[in-house]
Motif scaffolding. Structure first.
Motif, PDB file in Angstrom:
ATOM      1  N   ALA A  32       0.823  -1.209   0.000  1.00 57.70           N
ATOM      2  CA  ALA A  32       0.000   0.000   0.000  1.00 57.70           C
ATOM      3  C   ALA A  32       0.855   1.255   0.000  1.00 57.70           C
ATOM      4  CB  ALA A  32      -0.942   0.002   1.207  1.00 57.70           C
ATOM      5  N   GLN A  33       2.022   1.182   0.665  1.00 57.29           N
ATOM      6  CA  GLN A  33       2.930   2.335   0.677  1.00 57.29           C
ATOM      7  C   GLN A  33       4.145   2.013  -0.192  1.00 57.29           C
ATOM      8  OE1 GLN A  33       2.053   0.946   3.843  1.00 57.29           O
ATOM      9  NE2 GLN A  33       0.288   2.318   4.031  1.00 57.29           N
ATOM     10  N   ASP A  34       4.822   3.043  -0.640  1.00 56.21           N
ATOM     11  CA  ASP A  34       5.951   2.766  -1.528  1.00 56.21           C
ATOM     12  C   ASP A  34       7.195   2.325  -0.782  1.00 56.21           C
ATOM     13  OD1 ASP A  34       6.800   5.219  -0.480  1.00 56.21           O
ATOM     14  OD2 ASP A  34       7.368   6.050  -2.427  1.00 56.21           O
ATOM     15  N   CYS A  35       7.286   2.671   0.504  1.00 58.61           N
ATOM     16  CA  CYS A  35       8.526   2.371   1.220  1.00 58.61           C
ATOM     17  C   CYS A  35       8.325   1.378   2.343  1.00 58.61           C
ATOM     18  CB  CYS A  35       9.141   3.662   1.747  1.00 58.61           C
ATOM     19  SG  CYS A  35      10.582   3.431   2.793  1.00 58.61           S
ATOM     20  N   GLY A  36       7.415   1.651   3.261  1.00 60.98           N
ATOM     21  CA  GLY A  36       7.236   0.686   4.332  1.00 60.98           C
ATOM     22  C   GLY A  36       6.257   1.167   5.376  1.00 60.98           C
ATOM     23  N   ALA A  37       5.784   0.244   6.179  1.00 61.11           N
ATOM     24  CA  ALA A  37       4.871   0.551   7.258  1.00 61.11           C
ATOM     25  C   ALA A  37       5.482   0.020   8.560  1.00 61.11           C
ATOM     26  CB  ALA A  37       3.499  -0.086   7.009  1.00 61.11           C
ATOM     27  N   PRO A  38       5.264   0.686   9.688  1.00 61.28           N
ATOM     28  CA  PRO A  38       4.422   1.881   9.874  1.00 61.28           C
ATOM     29  C   PRO A  38       5.091   3.180   9.457  1.00 61.28           C
ATOM     30  CG  PRO A  38       5.403   1.253  11.961  1.00 61.28           C
ATOM     31  CD  PRO A  38       5.824   0.206  10.979  1.00 61.28           C
ATOM     32  N   SER A  39       6.346   3.090   9.037  1.00 59.57           N
ATOM     33  CA  SER A  39       6.995   4.314   8.577  1.00 59.57           C
ATOM     34  C   SER A  39       8.139   3.947   7.644  1.00 59.57           C
ATOM     35  CB  SER A  39       7.525   5.136   9.762  1.00 59.57           C
ATOM     36  OG  SER A  39       8.531   4.413  10.449  1.00 59.57           O
TER      37      SER A  39
END
Lengths: 407, 246
Positions: free
Chosen positions: A181-188
């Protein structure tokens, strides 16, 4: 270049003809067991894609789609053509040179948030801005996207040799419809990754940690519906080479009558790396292989196949070679596995036969000129004559735990 | 890599007499990052004449962030220096090197640019925290660094010959590429020019293979999973093959 695949006497793949059946497998050995491919051409969740060389007509084996971006909450919109469809990344990136809209800037503290997003072939550099994103009948609101611009912020010392114009990118943008869902990573996305930067109007940019909501987002995840993944559907390349082929990018998996799994085998993927395992020529690439429509060839190492002499790394066998590899989902033993047959042709001959050709089923590149390969990249040629499902990490999708590929 | 020296993902703990490594954060359990180093260690251990040691070092403690490492300060401070092994002891260690370690609480040169002098990079310790393993054989020493952000970097330093004491090769893998300018040092510009030339020769997004007389760079992967290596083919110690660098 003719290959040894079976060509159906009747089924000429017309690309956008309604539900064209493009029968046959990727090689003669499995054509009798692979069900006919059906390409979905109608529905509010279906966007046409084309392997046509892109905006400059010089980009072999790359699939392009049109994307509409809008100033958030308004009807002030712009359609961006020739956006590369990339299952190997997540998030929308558009060249500022083709953008005419004033989009709101994402901030990091009091300064603009700017990104240096690494691709193997080059970084993309530019500010993170917010747009409503529309494709086919789908819409995602207030999506952080990256606007590629080499000069708006000082990349010096923090982002090397960015590809920020149409000549270097070969596209007007990249839409990452990959596993996350994010281009780099979760949670940040950690500052240590040097992906996101706080850039004062004048001065040096500083790497910062970006919260997941700040990161560039896979627009599919933010669609109101059909948001658990995509299907990339490309037809067979007749005779192995064509000027262009057309297919569909279908949104959602099992969310409508036109996007069911349809018997595809599910290959779960390592949620950390986005990889699974491929075994080829006696070497097992454990957690080191991936399906990537944004790579424009099969990328692997086989020292028995000669490279072309132009230094490009493409393979140039004297005649087309037929190969086989086994893919295994993650973790090994608890997910799908299956054999993939593929062919590698002589790239020089393929490219030189007709300069207007853009779709090649048998392009391969040597991943290691000097031995010790460490990955297997199933690039766009893998996607021909297949419907490839990409289920997004954390989403609910039929067939198993996400993230996964299915085909 | 190394832009933020404030967080570490690789920590050392001690349970009784046994020292173990543990990753913090999402990198924990990352299979590719776990298997590759262990594979390298195992391969190295299988080489005749190899002298494997593993050094767990909190690099430059003065700069570490207390919020990250404070819970482990005690564990780290308990590490004691183990006397050098005799050759007879080595064979015992090689059989278990992949699962347990000899741990030394010493600072160690942490980073070196390709072609650089390993003894000249003490200042770069500020940039890295994490565990460091070294594997030596007659020809070279591999400094394997588990760096901030989950990347693993292996630096190959020649033991003798014309490149003695120099970094002649670097291999790495991780969720994001390392700082190529820092890794490649004086070869960075050559790399950038070659990469541009390769892209210009044929449009496409794909892994990168640069093979020039004095420099080889190979980079592959995709966001969240990158692999790469760079080496100086004319600086390889005698008897060392390309395949050793991975």
């Amino acid at each position: 270049m003719k290959t040894q695949r079976r060509v159906h006497a009747f089924a000429v793949c017309l690309g956008f003809a309604f539900s064209v059946g493009c029968g046959g497998g990727s090689s003669s050995s499995n054509s009798t067991t692979t069900p006919p491919q059906t390409i979905t051409s109608s529905g509010n969740n279906v966007a046409p894609i084309s392997v046509n060389g892109g905006p400059l007509g010089n980009y072999p084996d790359a699939a392009f789609v049109s994307v509409t971006v809008c100033v958030p909450g308004t009807s002030t919109c712009q359609m961006i053509d020739d956006v590369l469809v990339d299952t190997g990344s997540s998030g929308l990136r558009v060249l500022s040179s083709v953008m005419t809209l004033p989009l709101p800037q994402q901030m990091s503290g009091g300064n603009p948030l700017v990104e240096c997003f690494p691709f193997v072939s080059g970084n993309t550099w530019g500010p993170v801005q917010t747009a409503d994103v529309e494709i086919a009948g789908e819409k995602a609101s207030s999506v952080p996207i990256q606007v590629l611009n080499e000069t708006a912020f000082n990349a010096s010392g923090v982002c090397t040799a960015p590809q920020d114009d149409v000549e270097s990118l070969g596209a007007n943008g990249i839409i990452g419809v990959g596993l996350f869902a994010q281009d780099c990573g979760a949670p940040s996305c950690l500052a240590a990754y040097s992906v996101y930067f706080d850039c004062p109007p004048a001065g040096t940019c500083t790497a910062v940690t970006a919260a997941s909501a700040q990161e560039v987002q896979n627009p599919v995840s933010l669609f109101a519906t059909d948001n658990n993944g995509v299907i990339v559907e490309l037809p067979q390349v007749q005779g192995g080479v064509e000027t262009s082929v057309s297919g569909s990018l279908v949104f959602g998996i099992g969310t409508q009558s036109n996007n069911g799994l349809s018997g595809a085998t599910v290959y779960a993927v390592d949620p950390n790396t986005g990889n699974f395992t491929t075994t080829f020529n006696g070497t097992t690439y454990t957690d080191e292989s991936f399906l990537d429509s944004g790579s424009n060839a099969y990328f692997f190492a086989d020292s028995s196949i000669p490279e072309c002499t132009d230094g490009s790394g493409f393979y140039c066998p004297s005649s087309t070679v037929n190969l086989s590899a086994t893919n295994q989902g993650y973790p090994s033993g608890s997910s799908g596995s299956g054999t993939v047959n593929f062919s590698i042709g002589n790239a020089d001959n393929l490219f030189n036969d007709d300069p207007t050709d853009n779709a090649f089923s048998d392009l391969g590149i040597d991943s290691s000129a000097v031995g010790a390969p460490n990955l297997f990249d199933w690039g766009l040629p893998f996607f021909f004559n297949r419907n490839v499902y990409v289920a997004i990490d954390g989403a609910t999708a039929p067939g198993g735990t996400t993230p996964y590929w299915a085909y | 890599m190394g832009k933020d020296p404030d967080s570490g993902v690789y920590i050392l703990t001690r349970d009784g007499g046994k020292v173990s490594r543990k990753k913090i954060g999402r990198a924990e359990g990352r299979k590719s990052l776990r298997t590759k180093p262990e594979r390298a260690l195992t391969k190295a251990a299988e080489r005749p004449g190899m002298l494997p040691t593993e050094i767990g070092a909190r690099i430059n403690p003065a700069t570490s962030r207390p919020t990250v490492l404070s819970n482990f300060d005690n564990a780290v401070s308990e590490f004691i220096e183990i006397p050098p092994m005799s050759k007879r002891q080595v064979s015992c260690v090689t059989s278990v090197i992949a699962v347990s370690s000899v741990v030394l609480a010493i600072a160690f040169p942490a980073w070196a640019a390709l072609g650089g002098d390993v003894s000249s990079v003490q200042a770069d310790q500020v940039r890295l925290q994490g565990s460091l393993q070294t594997i030596s054989n007659a020809s070279y020493t591999v400094h394997e660094i588990h760096a901030v952000g989950g990347a693993v970097v292996r630096e190959y330093v020649a033991s003798s010959g014309k490149s003695a004491g120099k970094v002649f090769a670097i291999a790495w893998q991780g969720p994001w590429p390392p700082d190529m300018r820092q890794l490649l040092g004086s070869y960075f510009d050559q790399y950038v020019q070659a990469a541009k030339a390769q892209t210009a020769a044929r449009m496409g997004r794909r892994p990168l293979t640069i093979e020039q007389p004095g420099l080889v760079v190979e980079i592959g992967g995709h966001p969240r999973s990158f692999f790469g290596r760079a080496f100086l083919p004319d600086q390889l110690p005698s008897g060392v093959s390309n395949e050793a660098i991975q």
